[in-house]
Design a protein around this motif. Structure first.
Motif, PDB file in Angstrom:
ATOM      1  N   ILE A  56       3.277  -5.309   0.942  1.00 50.25           N
ATOM      2  CA  ILE A  56       4.293  -5.397   0.287  1.00 50.25           C
ATOM      3  C   ILE A  56       3.609  -4.266  -1.045  1.00 50.25           C
ATOM      4  CG2 ILE A  56       5.570  -6.348  -1.624  1.00 50.25           C
ATOM      5  CD1 ILE A  56       6.882  -7.203   0.935  1.00 50.25           C
ATOM      6  N   GLU A  57       2.521  -4.521  -0.930  1.00 49.81           N
ATOM      7  CA  GLU A  57       1.805  -3.248  -2.171  1.00 49.81           C
ATOM      8  C   GLU A  57       2.387  -1.766  -1.921  1.00 49.81           C
ATOM      9  OE1 GLU A  57       1.011  -2.868  -5.268  1.00 49.81           O
ATOM     10  OE2 GLU A  57       1.384  -4.484  -5.126  1.00 49.81           O
ATOM     11  N   ASN A  58       1.816  -1.648  -0.416  1.00 50.70           N
ATOM     12  CA  ASN A  58       2.180  -0.717   0.214  1.00 50.70           C
ATOM     13  C   ASN A  58       3.189  -0.066  -0.191  1.00 50.70           C
ATOM     14  OD1 ASN A  58      -1.144  -0.415   0.331  1.00 50.70           O
ATOM     15  ND2 ASN A  58      -1.407  -1.135   2.589  1.00 50.70           N
ATOM     16  N   LEU A  59       4.064  -1.030   1.005  1.00 57.69           N
ATOM     17  CA  LEU A  59       5.528  -0.542   0.374  1.00 57.69           C
ATOM     18  C   LEU A  59       6.156  -0.425  -0.524  1.00 57.69           C
ATOM     19  CD1 LEU A  59       8.163   0.951   2.014  1.00 57.69           C
ATOM     20  CD2 LEU A  59       8.635  -2.136   2.555  1.00 57.69           C
ATOM     21  N   ARG A  60       5.695  -0.826  -1.305  1.00 60.14           N
ATOM     22  CA  ARG A  60       6.084  -0.678  -2.894  1.00 60.14           C
ATOM     23  C   ARG A  60       5.761   0.399  -3.380  1.00 60.14           C
ATOM     24  NH1 ARG A  60       8.692  -4.485  -6.616  1.00 60.14           N
ATOM     25  NH2 ARG A  60       7.309  -3.723  -8.226  1.00 60.14           N
ATOM     26  N   GLN A  61       4.555   0.711  -3.254  1.00 56.73           N
ATOM     27  CA  GLN A  61       3.890   1.842  -4.159  1.00 56.73           C
ATOM     28  C   GLN A  61       3.931   3.441  -3.324  1.00 56.73           C
ATOM     29  OE1 GLN A  61       1.706   2.037  -7.267  1.00 56.73           O
ATOM     30  NE2 GLN A  61       1.981   4.516  -6.845  1.00 56.73           N
ATOM     31  N   THR A  62       4.766   3.472  -2.285  1.00 53.34           N
ATOM     32  CA  THR A  62       4.851   4.445  -0.820  1.00 53.34           C
ATOM     33  C   THR A  62       6.230   4.652  -1.736  1.00 53.34           C
ATOM     34  OG1 THR A  62       3.795   4.118   0.458  1.00 53.34           O
ATOM     35  CG2 THR A  62       5.764   5.257   1.010  1.00 53.34           C
ATOM     36  N   ASP A  65       6.133   5.773  -5.215  1.00 53.37           N
ATOM     37  CA  ASP A  65       5.581   7.773  -5.087  1.00 53.37           C
ATOM     38  C   ASP A  65       6.284   8.455  -4.821  1.00 53.37           C
ATOM     39  OD1 ASP A  65       3.308   6.615  -5.811  1.00 53.37           O
ATOM     40  OD2 ASP A  65       2.188   7.374  -3.317  1.00 53.37           O
ATOM     41  N   GLN A  66       7.969   8.387  -4.251  1.00 50.48           N
ATOM     42  CA  GLN A  66       8.847   8.638  -3.509  1.00 50.48           C
ATOM     43  C   GLN A  66       9.617   9.010  -5.100  1.00 50.48           C
ATOM     44  OE1 GLN A  66       9.966   7.277   0.522  1.00 50.48           O
ATOM     45  NE2 GLN A  66       8.335   8.147   1.130  1.00 50.48           N
TER      46      GLN A  66
END
Length: 134
Positions: A56-62, A65-66
């Motif tokens: 979840i955290e990685n997807l939120r950050q991705t 970033d986009q």
């Protein structure tokens, strides 16, 4: 002795060693298999829950970033409600998430664990029947 306990780091390795000690003590009792299964289930749920939270955290950050807002309802539905995230993280039902389980008051913990395992089995046909239902 109290200082040693305060300094002791709680990590998966120390938890598994403590589980091992409990199982050694219970080896000659009829509850050995029950305790073993419960401990392995807890380790599994925690591992899956932490992988989910990291995903979840990685997807939120991705998404940030986009230039996308991960809190937008349409973005959330498009990305977070998918059975698997783009990095392969398994999307856990709310009842099976470690944060749900760990925040459950002790008297309701057995019910929360049963609910978590049932939700996992119901959410994915590959997991159906993998867990003993109480």
């Amino acid at each position: 002795m109290a200082r040693k306990k305060a300094e002791e780091k709680l990590n998966l390795e120390s938890v598994l060693f403590k589980c091992r000690d409990i199982l050694r003590q219970a080896r000659n009792s009829g509850s050995f298999f029950e305790k073993r299964d419960m401990m392995l289930t807890l380790v599994f749920l925690r591992f899956m829950g932490e992988k989910f939270e990291d995903g979840i955290e990685n997807l939120r950050q991705t998404l940030i970033d986009q230039g996308l807002n991960p809190d937008d309802e349409e973005i959330w539905n498009a990305f977070f409600n998918d059975p698997t995230f783009t990095d392969g993280t398994y999307n856990l039902p709310v009842e099976a998430r470690w944060t749900t389980i760990i925040n459950t008051p002790a008297p309701q913990l057995n019910v929360a664990l049963d609910t978590a395992l049932k939700a996992l089995g119901d959410s994915d046909k590959q997991l159906k029947g993998c867990f003993v239902e109480g």
